[in-house]
Scaffold this active site. Sequence first.
Site, PDB file in Angstrom:
ATOM      1  N   ASP A  40     -14.944 -15.422  -3.254  1.00  0.00           N
ATOM      2  CA  ASP A  40     -13.910 -14.401  -3.273  1.00  0.00           C
ATOM      3  C   ASP A  40     -12.584 -15.097  -2.972  1.00  0.00           C
ATOM      4  OD1 ASP A  40     -12.024 -12.508  -2.689  1.00  0.00           O
ATOM      5  OD2 ASP A  40     -13.215 -11.427  -1.212  1.00  0.00           O
TER       6      ASP A  40
ATOM      7  N   CYS B 110     -10.682  -3.315   5.740  1.00  0.00           N
ATOM      8  CA  CYS B 110     -11.858  -3.284   4.851  1.00  0.00           C
ATOM      9  C   CYS B 110     -12.875  -4.338   5.253  1.00  0.00           C
ATOM     10  CB  CYS B 110     -11.472  -3.455   3.387  1.00  0.00           C
ATOM     11  SG  CYS B 110     -10.521  -2.093   2.755  1.00  0.00           S
TER      12      CYS B 110
ATOM     13  N   GLN C 138      -7.583 -13.832  -1.349  1.00  0.00           N
ATOM     14  CA  GLN C 138      -6.499 -14.223  -0.441  1.00  0.00           C
ATOM     15  C   GLN C 138      -6.126 -15.694  -0.586  1.00  0.00           C
ATOM     16  OE1 GLN C 138      -4.702 -12.221   1.309  1.00  0.00           O
ATOM     17  NE2 GLN C 138      -5.933 -10.388   1.022  1.00  0.00           N
TER      18      GLN C 138
ATOM     19  N   HIS D 115     -15.027  -8.971   2.818  1.00  0.00           N
ATOM     20  CA  HIS D 115     -14.382  -7.688   2.534  1.00  0.00           C
ATOM     21  C   HIS D 115     -15.465  -6.720   2.045  1.00  0.00           C
ATOM     22  CE1 HIS D 115     -11.704  -4.950   0.264  1.00  0.00           C
ATOM     23  NE2 HIS D 115     -10.707  -5.446   0.970  1.00  0.00           N
TER      24      HIS D 115
ATOM     25  N   LYS E 158      -2.359  -9.520  -5.556  1.00  0.00           N
ATOM     26  CA  LYS E 158      -2.209 -10.294  -4.323  1.00  0.00           C
ATOM     27  C   LYS E 158      -1.556 -11.650  -4.575  1.00  0.00           C
ATOM     28  CE  LYS E 158      -6.127  -8.018  -2.174  1.00  0.00           C
ATOM     29  NZ  LYS E 158      -5.570  -7.212  -1.086  1.00  0.00           N
TER      30      LYS E 158
END
Length: 403
Positions: A196, A360, A199, A119, A222
């Site tokens: 990261d 993104c 998600q 991202h 999220k």
Amino acid sequence: MSAPLYHLRNQFPALNQPDLVYLDNAATTQKPERVLSAMNRFYREQNANVHRGAHRLSDLATRTFEGARDKVQSFINAPAREEVIFTRGTTESMNLLAQSLGSHLLQPGDEILIDTWAHHACIVPWQQMAMRTGAKLIPIPLTGDGDLDLDAYQALLGPKTRVVSLTQVSNALGKVAPLEVMLPEARAAGAITIVDGAQAVAHLEIDVQTLGCDFYAFSGHKCYGPTGIGVLWGRRELLEQMPPYQYGGEMIQQVSFEGSQFNRLPYKFEAGTPAIAEAIGLGEALAFIDELDRKALQAHETALMERVKAGMAALPGVEAIAGRGHNLGALSFRVEGEHHQDIGILLDQAGVAVRCGHHCCQPLMQALGLKGSCRVSFAAYNSLEEVDAFLSALKEITEFLDD
Ligand code: PMP
């Protein structure tokens, strides 16, 4: 919806409106009543600033806020609560890391490896720090199926690799990184590892100790929590060595005009009044996820993904992107000859909310030879009926555009 998750939907007030099939959960999830109530309760009954009040209400606010930190610690199985830093979200976590760790660590010629799924929130902070320090940002390329090319990754790892930044689950493709392979290899090369998890948190059980990374970041919104709050977890010995990211109140122990002493962890990295209600909302969201039947959730999300893939495969001109193999939570697609934005608008007119654009992830789109895509993404409350509603709307749209 499969039976064990049937009750979930009623807990989300925003879903209780006509003509809404919400399949944009990778952008942000809806919030359950218990998260909204916890935040409301804070403002109605407990509102005070934290950490420095001599009064009862401040003490209550501090305990509730710090309780949310404990919740995060246990949710990701962090070894210590001091290692859990509240940020505004994954983006701020990555900026904190790039600026604080980057300025402390990087020398000219050092290399930062980053996956092509990344991202912009992961790419741009390191890119800017690389420009300032003379380090190099190097992408880990993809295979033809949109997976990370592990052979290329191994070849890129070397004595100059200082940082390896990996996306656990791609927001654009729903692909899951083989972290169990990639993280030990990065560690063996002597690199600092960043994951990261933006998600991942809503879909996978997270254990930072089993993962074996040095840093893990995610966003509250999220995973059924509010916006404006996120987490950076890091290993204590690294956090201790890193300079503060922002300066001001809360992050100091002592200040004079000649100089300042900084606070202990985690407060060294939490300048100013924190997002108190949001942290409390995040704690409640993680409690909500903890109470889900994980096996049922996994089975349900697999069923949703299989249904949408099979449905798309049956529609002429519709192509799932990187849809071979496993996709978790999100799937990108395109419609031959049509702009993704037009498809998004027509789906919206049919009451289906999807995401269209570059997500993104412009370097990923470039690598795939795309300007953008449409994306469906699922949360625990989505139903097979909603997948069918999406597929029949998409069928009508493609037939209409074909005429
Ligand atoms: N990484 C990934 C994989 C994401 O999906 C997102 C949000 N789309 C981010 C980072 C940035 O998160 P936020 O905007 O909440 O800071």
